[in-house]
Design a protein around this motif. Structure first.
Motif, PDB file in Angstrom:
ATOM      1  N   ARG A 183       7.259   0.572   2.982  1.00 39.63           N
ATOM      2  CA  ARG A 183       5.827   0.716   2.694  1.00 39.63           C
ATOM      3  C   ARG A 183       5.499   0.066   1.359  1.00 39.63           C
ATOM      4  NH1 ARG A 183       7.563   5.441   4.966  1.00 39.63           N
ATOM      5  NH2 ARG A 183       6.408   6.181   6.813  1.00 39.63           N
ATOM      6  N   VAL A 184       4.216  -0.234   1.197  1.00 40.59           N
ATOM      7  CA  VAL A 184       3.711  -0.695  -0.097  1.00 40.59           C
ATOM      8  C   VAL A 184       3.596   0.507  -1.019  1.00 40.59           C
ATOM      9  CG1 VAL A 184       1.730  -1.678  -1.319  1.00 40.59           C
ATOM     10  CG2 VAL A 184       2.468  -2.663   0.865  1.00 40.59           C
ATOM     11  N   ALA A 185       4.190   0.411  -2.202  1.00 39.26           N
ATOM     12  CA  ALA A 185       4.053   1.476  -3.192  1.00 39.26           C
ATOM     13  C   ALA A 185       2.879   1.201  -4.134  1.00 39.26           C
ATOM     14  CB  ALA A 185       5.346   1.618  -4.000  1.00 39.26           C
ATOM     15  N   LYS A 186       2.709  -0.067  -4.519  1.00 39.64           N
ATOM     16  CA  LYS A 186       1.643  -0.409  -5.467  1.00 39.64           C
ATOM     17  C   LYS A 186       1.468  -1.928  -5.496  1.00 39.64           C
ATOM     18  CE  LYS A 186       1.568   1.985  -9.260  1.00 39.64           C
ATOM     19  NZ  LYS A 186       1.866   2.478 -10.650  1.00 39.64           N
ATOM     20  N   LEU A 193       4.944  -3.960  -5.242  1.00 44.52           N
ATOM     21  CA  LEU A 193       6.017  -2.981  -5.335  1.00 44.52           C
ATOM     22  C   LEU A 193       6.178  -2.285  -3.980  1.00 44.52           C
ATOM     23  CD1 LEU A 193       4.806  -3.392  -8.287  1.00 44.52           C
ATOM     24  CD2 LEU A 193       5.897  -1.222  -8.826  1.00 44.52           C
ATOM     25  N   THR A 194       7.408  -2.202  -3.514  1.00 45.19           N
ATOM     26  CA  THR A 194       7.685  -1.653  -2.189  1.00 45.19           C
ATOM     27  C   THR A 194       8.785  -0.602  -2.261  1.00 45.19           C
ATOM     28  OG1 THR A 194       9.363  -3.331  -1.707  1.00 45.19           O
ATOM     29  CG2 THR A 194       7.085  -3.867  -1.119  1.00 45.19           C
ATOM     30  N   GLU A 195       8.886   0.185  -1.188  1.00 44.68           N
ATOM     31  CA  GLU A 195       9.960   1.174  -1.059  1.00 44.68           C
ATOM     32  C   GLU A 195      10.436   1.167   0.387  1.00 44.68           C
ATOM     33  OE1 GLU A 195       7.868   4.551  -2.520  1.00 44.68           O
ATOM     34  OE2 GLU A 195       6.920   5.004  -0.588  1.00 44.68           O
ATOM     35  N   ALA A 196      11.691   1.551   0.593  1.00 40.59           N
ATOM     36  CA  ALA A 196      12.263   1.453   1.936  1.00 40.59           C
ATOM     37  C   ALA A 196      13.353   2.501   2.148  1.00 40.59           C
ATOM     38  CB  ALA A 196      12.830   0.055   2.171  1.00 40.59           C
ATOM     39  N   LYS A 197      13.618   2.776   3.440  1.00 44.52           N
ATOM     40  CA  LYS A 197      14.668   3.707   3.842  1.00 44.52           C
ATOM     41  C   LYS A 197      15.402   3.134   5.049  1.00 44.52           C
ATOM     42  CE  LYS A 197      11.948   7.773   2.441  1.00 44.52           C
ATOM     43  NZ  LYS A 197      11.310   9.035   2.930  1.00 44.52           N
ATOM     44  N   ALA A 224      -8.088  -4.679   6.018  1.00 48.27           N
ATOM     45  CA  ALA A 224      -7.637  -3.603   6.905  1.00 48.27           C
ATOM     46  C   ALA A 224      -6.707  -2.618   6.199  1.00 48.27           C
ATOM     47  CB  ALA A 224      -6.932  -4.181   8.131  1.00 48.27           C
ATOM     48  N   TYR A 225      -6.159  -3.025   5.030  1.00 47.90           N
ATOM     49  CA  TYR A 225      -5.208  -2.167   4.319  1.00 47.90           C
ATOM     50  C   TYR A 225      -5.690  -1.816   2.917  1.00 47.90           C
ATOM     51  CZ  TYR A 225      -2.327  -3.865   8.137  1.00 47.90           C
ATOM     52  OH  TYR A 225      -1.853  -4.184   9.383  1.00 47.90           O
ATOM     53  N   ALA A 226      -6.989  -1.945   2.686  1.00 52.35           N
ATOM     54  CA  ALA A 226      -7.537  -1.672   1.357  1.00 52.35           C
ATOM     55  C   ALA A 226      -7.252  -0.244   0.912  1.00 52.35           C
ATOM     56  CB  ALA A 226      -9.041  -1.936   1.350  1.00 52.35           C
ATOM     57  N   HIS A 227      -7.129   0.680   1.891  1.00 51.46           N
ATOM     58  CA  HIS A 227      -6.876   2.080   1.543  1.00 51.46           C
ATOM     59  C   HIS A 227      -5.509   2.285   0.896  1.00 51.46           C
ATOM     60  CE1 HIS A 227      -5.209   1.415   5.565  1.00 51.46           C
ATOM     61  NE2 HIS A 227      -4.324   2.348   5.261  1.00 51.46           N
ATOM     62  N   LEU A 228      -4.614   1.304   0.993  1.00 52.98           N
ATOM     63  CA  LEU A 228      -3.293   1.448   0.381  1.00 52.98           C
ATOM     64  C   LEU A 228      -3.373   1.438  -1.142  1.00 52.98           C
ATOM     65  CD1 LEU A 228      -1.102  -0.844   2.674  1.00 52.98           C
ATOM     66  CD2 LEU A 228      -1.373   1.638   2.766  1.00 52.98           C
ATOM     67  N   ALA A 229      -4.524   1.032  -1.682  1.00 53.59           N
ATOM     68  CA  ALA A 229      -4.711   1.062  -3.137  1.00 53.59           C
ATOM     69  C   ALA A 229      -4.952   2.472  -3.639  1.00 53.59           C
ATOM     70  CB  ALA A 229      -5.886   0.161  -3.531  1.00 53.59           C
ATOM     71  N   GLU A 230      -5.287   3.395  -2.738  1.00 52.99           N
ATOM     72  CA  GLU A 230      -5.553   4.776  -3.133  1.00 52.99           C
ATOM     73  C   GLU A 230      -4.236   5.494  -3.386  1.00 52.99           C
ATOM     74  OE1 GLU A 230      -7.720   6.451   0.067  1.00 52.99           O
ATOM     75  OE2 GLU A 230      -9.362   4.993  -0.052  1.00 52.99           O
ATOM     76  N   PRO A 231      -4.181   6.386  -4.402  1.00 51.91           N
ATOM     77  CA  PRO A 231      -2.937   7.112  -4.670  1.00 51.91           C
ATOM     78  C   PRO A 231      -2.595   8.045  -3.521  1.00 51.91           C
ATOM     79  CG  PRO A 231      -4.749   8.006  -5.987  1.00 51.91           C
ATOM     80  CD  PRO A 231      -5.265   6.756  -5.338  1.00 51.91           C
ATOM     81  N   ALA A 232      -1.306   8.227  -3.278  1.00 48.88           N
ATOM     82  CA  ALA A 232      -0.869   9.172  -2.255  1.00 48.88           C
ATOM     83  C   ALA A 232      -1.193  10.587  -2.691  1.00 48.88           C
ATOM     84  CB  ALA A 232       0.644   9.023  -2.037  1.00 48.88           C
ATOM     85  N   ASP A 233      -1.189  11.526  -1.728  1.00 51.69           N
ATOM     86  CA  ASP A 233      -1.557  12.912  -2.025  1.00 51.69           C
ATOM     87  C   ASP A 233      -0.688  13.508  -3.125  1.00 51.69           C
ATOM     88  OD1 ASP A 233      -3.532  12.819  -0.142  1.00 51.69           O
ATOM     89  OD2 ASP A 233      -2.331  13.730   1.454  1.00 51.69           O
ATOM     90  N   ASN A 234       0.621  13.227  -3.086  1.00 49.66           N
ATOM     91  CA  ASN A 234       1.501  13.814  -4.114  1.00 49.66           C
ATOM     92  C   ASN A 234       1.217  13.217  -5.485  1.00 49.66           C
ATOM     93  OD1 ASN A 234       2.491  11.343  -3.374  1.00 49.66           O
ATOM     94  ND2 ASN A 234       4.660  11.933  -3.551  1.00 49.66           N
ATOM     95  N   ASP A 235       0.720  11.944  -5.521  1.00 51.77           N
ATOM     96  CA  ASP A 235       0.343  11.355  -6.804  1.00 51.77           C
ATOM     97  C   ASP A 235      -0.891  12.056  -7.372  1.00 51.77           C
ATOM     98  OD1 ASP A 235       2.386   9.550  -6.632  1.00 51.77           O
ATOM     99  OD2 ASP A 235       1.148   7.980  -5.719  1.00 51.77           O
ATOM    100  N   ARG A 236      -1.842  12.410  -6.484  1.00 49.74           N
ATOM    101  CA  ARG A 236      -3.050  13.105  -6.957  1.00 49.74           C
ATOM    102  C   ARG A 236      -2.681  14.477  -7.537  1.00 49.74           C
ATOM    103  NH1 ARG A 236      -5.043  11.478  -1.749  1.00 49.74           N
ATOM    104  NH2 ARG A 236      -6.424   9.654  -1.888  1.00 49.74           N
ATOM    105  N   GLU A 237      -1.738  15.167  -6.878  1.00 50.64           N
ATOM    106  CA  GLU A 237      -1.364  16.502  -7.307  1.00 50.64           C
ATOM    107  C   GLU A 237      -0.708  16.510  -8.684  1.00 50.64           C
ATOM    108  OE1 GLU A 237       1.091  17.881  -4.189  1.00 50.64           O
ATOM    109  OE2 GLU A 237      -0.540  18.053  -2.716  1.00 50.64           O
TER     110      GLU A 237
END
Length: 239
Positions: A183-186, A193-197, A224-237
């Protein structure tokens, strides 16, 4: 109806058009050559048999050398200006190491987009062994490089690997379907920046992060992927 034209910068990474008749035959030849390479590992044959097989392989190589090669410079030149043919697109994608179906160096590793995630799968045979019965860590590193590079399908622009950080968590078995996800991280200007498993069954065997550097100015998320710029839920917390 005119044949479809292909543009290098619009092609999805590690994905090919439907094969032409020529490409299909190349894929079949590559599959046989890979199978031969697998069979050679610790092959229990006597010297006479090996000499015969070597002569047959040499004769095939010499026949293949009688054919020319399509010019990569010309192929890329057409694709960059959006005038590439389907065969041009196939000649780019089918010979990518690990993912191309036209090379015996490929398991192959299949990659595709699934929503916001790049997914992949491959079954690695004896050619890719490190420790007995396990996939070589370098092969997994190369696989992750290909996997995370495909996150560039979420953005405009194209670049090269800047950094790979890999953590090996458990051995990855041979002759088992291995699953990949990334996934795209940032997005930070020219940096992606990406992350993988990596998974074998339900067991995660590898985790990774990577940084890609754009060669064409700043990366921009596609609409179509503009929402990926938004922080993930755990980042907001934790913000």
């Amino acid at each position: 109806m005119a044949d479809e034209m292909y543009n290098y910068f619009d092609m999805l990474i590690a994905e090919s058009p439907e094969p032409t008749a020529v490409s299909q035959r190349r894929r079949e030849l590559a599959s046989e050559l890979k199978a031969i390479s697998e069979q050679l590992i610790r092959l229990d044959a006597d010297e006479a048999a090996l000499a015969e097989y070597t002569a047959q392989a040499r004769a095939l190589r010499e026949r293949l050398e009688g054919h020319g090669h399509r010019s990569m410079r010309d192929i890329l030149g057409r694709l960059i200006v959006g005038k590439g043919s389907r065969q041009d697109a196939l000649d780019m994608a089918d010979f990518e190491i690990l993912t191309g179906q036209g090379t015996p160096l490929s398991p192959p590793l299949e990659l595709w987009l699934d929503g916001d995630t790049v997914r992949g799968r491959a079954t690695f045979g004896r050619l890719f062994m490190g420790p007995p019965g396990k996939v070589h860590g370098g092969v997994l590193s190369l696989s992750l490089d290909m996997l995370m590079a495909k996150c560039q399908d979420f953005v405009t622009g194209l670049g090269m690997t800047g950094t790979l950080n890999i953590r090996y968590m458990a051995p990855t078995p041979l002759n088992t379907e291995i699953r990949f996800e990334s996934r795209v991280a940032k997005v930070e200007g020219r940096k992606l920046l990406t992350e993988a498993k990596v998974f074998a069954g339900d067991t995660q065997t590898v985790s990774a992060t990577g940084v890609w550097i754009s060669s064409q100015g700043n990366y921009q998320l596609r609409d179509a992927y503009a929402h990926l710029a938004e922080p993930a839920d755990n980042d907001r917390e934790t913000a």
